[in-house]
Design an enzyme around this catalytic site. Structure first.
Site, PDB file in Angstrom:
ATOM      1  N   SER A 297      -3.791  -8.592  -3.455  1.00  0.00           N
ATOM      2  CA  SER A 297      -3.844  -8.086  -2.080  1.00  0.00           C
ATOM      3  C   SER A 297      -4.897  -7.004  -1.895  1.00  0.00           C
ATOM      4  O   SER A 297      -5.317  -6.728  -0.768  1.00  0.00           O
ATOM      5  CB  SER A 297      -2.467  -7.553  -1.649  1.00  0.00           C
ATOM      6  OG  SER A 297      -2.088  -6.450  -2.450  1.00  0.00           O
TER       7      SER A 297
ATOM      8  N   LEU B 159      -4.837 -18.979 -11.702  1.00  0.00           N
ATOM      9  CA  LEU B 159      -3.836 -18.194 -10.979  1.00  0.00           C
ATOM     10  C   LEU B 159      -4.103 -16.724 -11.288  1.00  0.00           C
ATOM     11  O   LEU B 159      -4.175 -16.332 -12.455  1.00  0.00           O
ATOM     12  CB  LEU B 159      -2.425 -18.591 -11.409  1.00  0.00           C
ATOM     13  CG  LEU B 159      -1.247 -17.928 -10.694  1.00  0.00           C
ATOM     14  CD1 LEU B 159      -0.028 -18.850 -10.731  1.00  0.00           C
ATOM     15  CD2 LEU B 159      -0.883 -16.569 -11.297  1.00  0.00           C
TER      16      LEU B 159
ATOM     17  N   TYR C 215       3.185   4.783 -17.991  1.00  0.00           N
ATOM     18  CA  TYR C 215       2.126   3.823 -17.681  1.00  0.00           C
ATOM     19  C   TYR C 215       1.372   3.434 -18.947  1.00  0.00           C
ATOM     20  O   TYR C 215       1.142   2.247 -19.205  1.00  0.00           O
ATOM     21  CB  TYR C 215       1.180   4.430 -16.648  1.00  0.00           C
ATOM     22  CG  TYR C 215       0.029   3.532 -16.272  1.00  0.00           C
ATOM     23  CD1 TYR C 215       0.225   2.458 -15.408  1.00  0.00           C
ATOM     24  CD2 TYR C 215      -1.249   3.751 -16.765  1.00  0.00           C
ATOM     25  CE1 TYR C 215      -0.828   1.627 -15.052  1.00  0.00           C
ATOM     26  CE2 TYR C 215      -2.312   2.931 -16.411  1.00  0.00           C
ATOM     27  CZ  TYR C 215      -2.087   1.865 -15.556  1.00  0.00           C
ATOM     28  OH  TYR C 215      -3.132   1.036 -15.215  1.00  0.00           O
TER      29      TYR C 215
ATOM     30  N   GLY D 261      -7.962  -4.218  -4.319  1.00  0.00           N
ATOM     31  CA  GLY D 261      -8.517  -3.754  -5.581  1.00  0.00           C
ATOM     32  C   GLY D 261      -9.160  -4.827  -6.441  1.00  0.00           C
ATOM     33  O   GLY D 261      -9.804  -5.760  -5.949  1.00  0.00           O
TER      34      GLY D 261
ATOM     35  N   GLY E 249      -1.533 -10.173  -8.237  1.00  0.00           N
ATOM     36  CA  GLY E 249      -1.903  -8.883  -7.669  1.00  0.00           C
ATOM     37  C   GLY E 249      -3.223  -8.885  -6.937  1.00  0.00           C
ATOM     38  O   GLY E 249      -4.106  -8.076  -7.218  1.00  0.00           O
TER      39      GLY E 249
END
Length: 286
Positions: free
Chosen positions: A15, A10, A156, A17, A13
């Site tokens: 979609s 699994l 970040y 890159g 993210g």
């Protein structure tokens, strides 16, 4: 249904890159890939890449928002029911964030932590029983920003530092029950990461007040760094290496530049080398 004897991974993210590239590369390497994203309506690029690589039948798109605990738990359970097991997880979902505390709210910082740190924790919490059952792999894409604190990336980097510490602490515990834990640290990667920040740079600089000169220098330096960025395919390759290695390392960087950058910090016992380097990012060059 399970795809032959392929093991199932699994990946969050996917979609665009690194996540998209890793999903296709893992399918090509023999994995059955569950490729998750918040909005499956954005899966066209992944499906096109999978078709071009000849692995469409091994890439299965599912909806997953890592900040929603119920969706995370349901997605993981669905994967186990549908494919019979969960052999690996790649935590890749995340969001960039540029800012400094005087120019943003504490809520902005919390939101950055939510997707980049607590989203990872939610997936790990749901997946660990199944990875333990399969003797599986837990791979998390962090960042060189999880090793070296970088100007205007306070929230970040805090989130990525937290992920690195969490995984470093979890690794020996997970190993004791048969699960191998690794972190993968990219540097600058030529993806939609910067575009997805959604910054109106002129407006942001104009509103930065006393921070405007430092912010301008930082943005100029970062723009140059991304102009020479690693490709997403090159950044994704170490993820697949970690998935397939007989004895995967705990920490791996995705490029020589990332290794040199993180190596500076790991050998910098008093912190002076990192401060000297990153201080130059926010001052005019001589």
């Amino acid at each position: 249904m399970p795809t032959g004897t392929r093991r199932t991974v699994l990946i969050t993210g996917t979609s665009s890159g690194i996540g998209l590239a890793a999903a296709v590369a893992a399918a090509r390497a023999g994995w059955n890939v569950v490729a998750t994203m918040r909005d499956p309506g954005k899966a066209d690029a992944l499906r096109e890449a999978a078709a071009k690589a000849g692995v469409s039948e091994h890439v299965h798109v599912k909806r997953l928002d890592v900040t929603d605990p119920r969706l995370v738990a349901a997605c993981v359970e669905d994967v186990v029911v549908e494919f019979g097991a969960l052999d690996a997880v790649v935590n890749n979902a995340g969001a960039g964030h540029v800012g400094t505390i005087e120019l943003e709210t504490v809520a902005d910082v919390r939101a950055t932590m939510e997707v980049n740190f607590f989203g990872v924790v939610e997936v790990v919490k749901a997946a660990m029983p199944h990875l333990r059952a399969s003797g599986g792999r837990l791979v998390t894409v962090t960042s060189v920003g999880g090793v070296v604190g970088q100007p205007f990336n306070e929230a970040y980097c805090a989130a990525k530092f937290a992920v690195e510490g969490y995984m470093e602490a979890l690794a020996p515990v997970a190993a004791a029950v048969g699960v191998a834990v690794s972190v993968v640290e990219p540097g600058a990667v030529g993806s939609e990461f910067i575009a997805n920040l959604g910054l109106d740079i002129p407006a942001y600089v104009a509103a930065a007040g006393p921070y405007a000169p430092a912010l301008t220098h930082y943005l100029d330096r970062t723009t140059q760094a991304f102009a020479a960025a690693q490709t997403v395919d090159d950044a994704a390759a170490p993820i697949v290496d970690v998935l397939t290695a007989e004895r995967p390392p705990f920490r791996v960087q995705t490029s020589p530049q990332a290794r040199a950058f993180t190596g500076l910090k790991l050998a910098d016992l008093d912190g002076s080398a990192v401060q000297s380097l990153t201080g130059g990012w926010v001052t005019a060059s001589s």
